[in-house]
Design a protein around this motif. Sequence first.
Motif, PDB file in Angstrom:
ATOM      1  N   PHE A  30     -47.175  51.122  31.747  1.00  0.00           N
ATOM      2  CA  PHE A  30     -47.307  49.883  32.505  1.00  0.00           C
ATOM      3  C   PHE A  30     -47.832  48.740  31.630  1.00  0.00           C
ATOM      4  N   VAL A  31     -47.344  47.545  31.925  1.00  0.00           N
ATOM      5  CA  VAL A  31     -47.713  46.348  31.167  1.00  0.00           C
ATOM      6  C   VAL A  31     -49.158  45.964  31.443  1.00  0.00           C
ATOM      7  N   GLN A  32     -49.888  45.685  30.372  1.00  0.00           N
ATOM      8  CA  GLN A  32     -51.234  45.135  30.482  1.00  0.00           C
ATOM      9  C   GLN A  32     -51.197  43.676  30.038  1.00  0.00           C
ATOM     10  N   CYS A  33     -52.064  42.866  30.628  1.00  0.00           N
ATOM     11  CA  CYS A  33     -52.008  41.430  30.375  1.00  0.00           C
ATOM     12  C   CYS A  33     -53.372  40.836  30.054  1.00  0.00           C
ATOM     13  N   ASN A  34     -53.382  39.914  29.087  1.00  0.00           N
ATOM     14  CA  ASN A  34     -54.470  38.971  28.926  1.00  0.00           C
ATOM     15  C   ASN A  34     -54.370  37.954  30.059  1.00  0.00           C
ATOM     16  N   VAL A  35     -55.478  37.321  30.383  1.00  0.00           N
ATOM     17  CA  VAL A  35     -55.482  36.340  31.470  1.00  0.00           C
ATOM     18  C   VAL A  35     -56.175  35.063  31.010  1.00  0.00           C
ATOM     19  N   VAL A  36     -55.567  33.931  31.327  1.00  0.00           N
ATOM     20  CA  VAL A  36     -56.167  32.614  31.111  1.00  0.00           C
ATOM     21  C   VAL A  36     -56.086  31.860  32.429  1.00  0.00           C
ATOM     22  N   ILE A  37     -57.205  31.308  32.881  1.00  0.00           N
ATOM     23  CA  ILE A  37     -57.261  30.586  34.150  1.00  0.00           C
ATOM     24  C   ILE A  37     -57.759  29.174  33.876  1.00  0.00           C
ATOM     25  N   LEU A  38     -56.964  28.184  34.267  1.00  0.00           N
ATOM     26  CA  LEU A  38     -57.243  26.784  33.941  1.00  0.00           C
ATOM     27  C   LEU A  38     -57.101  25.894  35.169  1.00  0.00           C
ATOM     28  N   PRO A  39     -57.752  24.727  35.155  1.00  0.00           N
ATOM     29  CA  PRO A  39     -57.521  23.752  36.224  1.00  0.00           C
ATOM     30  C   PRO A  39     -56.071  23.275  36.227  1.00  0.00           C
ATOM     31  N   GLU A  40     -55.613  22.891  37.406  1.00  0.00           N
ATOM     32  CA  GLU A  40     -54.215  22.497  37.573  1.00  0.00           C
ATOM     33  C   GLU A  40     -53.810  21.375  36.629  1.00  0.00           C
ATOM     34  N   VAL A  89     -66.336  32.933  30.650  1.00  0.00           N
ATOM     35  CA  VAL A  89     -66.292  31.618  31.287  1.00  0.00           C
ATOM     36  C   VAL A  89     -66.597  30.562  30.225  1.00  0.00           C
ATOM     37  N   TYR A  90     -65.692  29.587  30.109  1.00  0.00           N
ATOM     38  CA  TYR A  90     -65.834  28.511  29.132  1.00  0.00           C
ATOM     39  C   TYR A  90     -65.996  27.175  29.842  1.00  0.00           C
ATOM     40  N   VAL A  91     -66.893  26.341  29.337  1.00  0.00           N
ATOM     41  CA  VAL A  91     -67.059  24.972  29.807  1.00  0.00           C
ATOM     42  C   VAL A  91     -66.975  24.060  28.579  1.00  0.00           C
ATOM     43  N   ASN A  92     -66.004  23.142  28.608  1.00  0.00           N
ATOM     44  CA  ASN A  92     -65.764  22.237  27.473  1.00  0.00           C
ATOM     45  C   ASN A  92     -65.621  22.999  26.161  1.00  0.00           C
ATOM     46  N   VAL A 227     -55.495  37.166  22.612  1.00  0.00           N
ATOM     47  CA  VAL A 227     -56.794  36.499  22.618  1.00  0.00           C
ATOM     48  C   VAL A 227     -56.668  35.104  22.003  1.00  0.00           C
ATOM     49  N   THR A 228     -55.517  34.806  21.384  1.00  0.00           N
ATOM     50  CA  THR A 228     -55.290  33.483  20.789  1.00  0.00           C
ATOM     51  C   THR A 228     -55.659  32.337  21.739  1.00  0.00           C
ATOM     52  N   PRO A 229     -55.273  32.387  23.037  1.00  0.00           N
ATOM     53  CA  PRO A 229     -55.651  31.273  23.916  1.00  0.00           C
ATOM     54  C   PRO A 229     -57.147  31.004  23.966  1.00  0.00           C
ATOM     55  N   GLN A 230     -57.976  32.037  23.794  1.00  0.00           N
ATOM     56  CA  GLN A 230     -59.413  31.794  23.825  1.00  0.00           C
ATOM     57  C   GLN A 230     -59.871  31.006  22.597  1.00  0.00           C
ATOM     58  N   ALA A 231     -59.290  31.318  21.432  1.00  0.00           N
ATOM     59  CA  ALA A 231     -59.598  30.532  20.243  1.00  0.00           C
ATOM     60  C   ALA A 231     -59.093  29.104  20.404  1.00  0.00           C
ATOM     61  N   VAL A 232     -57.928  28.961  21.036  1.00  0.00           N
ATOM     62  CA  VAL A 232     -57.359  27.637  21.283  1.00  0.00           C
ATOM     63  C   VAL A 232     -58.221  26.855  22.271  1.00  0.00           C
ATOM     64  N   VAL A 233     -58.723  27.520  23.303  1.00  0.00           N
ATOM     65  CA  VAL A 233     -59.606  26.867  24.275  1.00  0.00           C
ATOM     66  C   VAL A 233     -60.859  26.334  23.586  1.00  0.00           C
ATOM     67  N   GLU A 234     -61.410  27.112  22.653  1.00  0.00           N
ATOM     68  CA  GLU A 234     -62.615  26.677  21.949  1.00  0.00           C
ATOM     69  C   GLU A 234     -62.355  25.421  21.123  1.00  0.00           C
ATOM     70  N   GLN A 235     -61.124  25.282  20.613  1.00  0.00           N
ATOM     71  CA  GLN A 235     -60.787  24.114  19.800  1.00  0.00           C
ATOM     72  C   GLN A 235     -60.274  22.943  20.641  1.00  0.00           C
ATOM     73  N   SER A 236     -59.587  23.254  21.749  1.00  0.00           N
ATOM     74  CA  SER A 236     -58.986  22.201  22.573  1.00  0.00           C
ATOM     75  C   SER A 236     -59.935  21.681  23.653  1.00  0.00           C
ATOM     76  N   LYS A 237     -60.920  22.485  24.031  1.00  0.00           N
ATOM     77  CA  LYS A 237     -62.018  22.081  24.913  1.00  0.00           C
ATOM     78  C   LYS A 237     -61.594  21.573  26.289  1.00  0.00           C
ATOM     79  N   PRO A 238     -60.826  22.357  27.048  1.00  0.00           N
ATOM     80  CA  PRO A 238     -60.628  21.991  28.459  1.00  0.00           C
ATOM     81  C   PRO A 238     -61.975  22.035  29.179  1.00  0.00           C
ATOM     82  N   PRO A 239     -62.130  21.270  30.263  1.00  0.00           N
ATOM     83  CA  PRO A 239     -63.436  21.211  30.928  1.00  0.00           C
ATOM     84  C   PRO A 239     -63.877  22.550  31.507  1.00  0.00           C
ATOM     85  N   PHE A 240     -62.911  23.418  31.853  1.00  0.00           N
ATOM     86  CA  PHE A 240     -63.254  24.704  32.460  1.00  0.00           C
ATOM     87  C   PHE A 240     -62.139  25.703  32.174  1.00  0.00           C
TER      88      PHE A 240
END
Length: 262
Positions: A30-40, A89-92, A227-240
């Motif tokens: 069965f497929v396993q998935c990373n998850v990224v949750i962002l504001p609309e 959980v990431y903030v900015n 996990v790449t999106p998490q490194a990208v989030v740290e550099q791109s800094k979405p509010p949440f």
Amino acid sequence: MNSSITPKELRMRIRKGEHTGNTSGYCQGFVQCNVVILPEDWAFEFMRFCHLNPKPCPLIGVSDMPGSKALPSLGEDIDICRDIPSYRVYVNGELVDSVPDVSDFWRDDLIAFAIGCSFSFEEALISNGLEIRNISEGKNVPMYRTSIQTTPVGRFHGSMVCSMRPFVAADAIRAVQICSRFPSVHGAPVHIGNPDLIGIADLAKPDYGDPVQVREGEEPVFWACGVTPQAVVEQSKPPFCIAQGPGDMLVTDIKNNKFSVI
């Protein structure tokens, strides 16, 4: 470890707190998935980022609507807030919390993205007689920040994270052949050999996961990692942003062979 448990049974155990830790080796087939949750208001740009970076971010599923905790296309009775062993959980762009349940953080404007995981192709490697060192050593797969740059889209940019599994040369070639059949779960490796060439200084010090033994005569083989999106989030800094803990995946009801191209 129990590879015969069904995905729904594992999700229910996770939801009840009866399973913690990484999901590698569970629910074979069965497929396993990373998850990224962002504001609309960041979601469309992230979807485009995934489409232009299919190696590290192969998109498997997206919420039907903002605020929905279900992902019916991926499995029965999924609660995206409670069915993953750990969340970050990431903030900015800053990691502010790591928790087993994000119900208290949930908002009506959030959209969840499910991204393919290399744990899915590990099964194919094992069935072809290849040893997966992180599984044989009972560890989480080692993951490293690299100097390989993703294709920027809007506000999203940053470097790729790669997972590593060591093989002798003949097995590395076989791994390339096998994983090329699974482009929706990262596909073929992006680098083999000298880690310095992709900006990794020390294999014994992964940025995520656990170090594994690289034996004499083996080469490190690197795959683009979800996990790449998490490194990208740290550099791109979405509010949440909410993401899964590295190695702690959403296990879906989708069969791996659905994404095999052969």
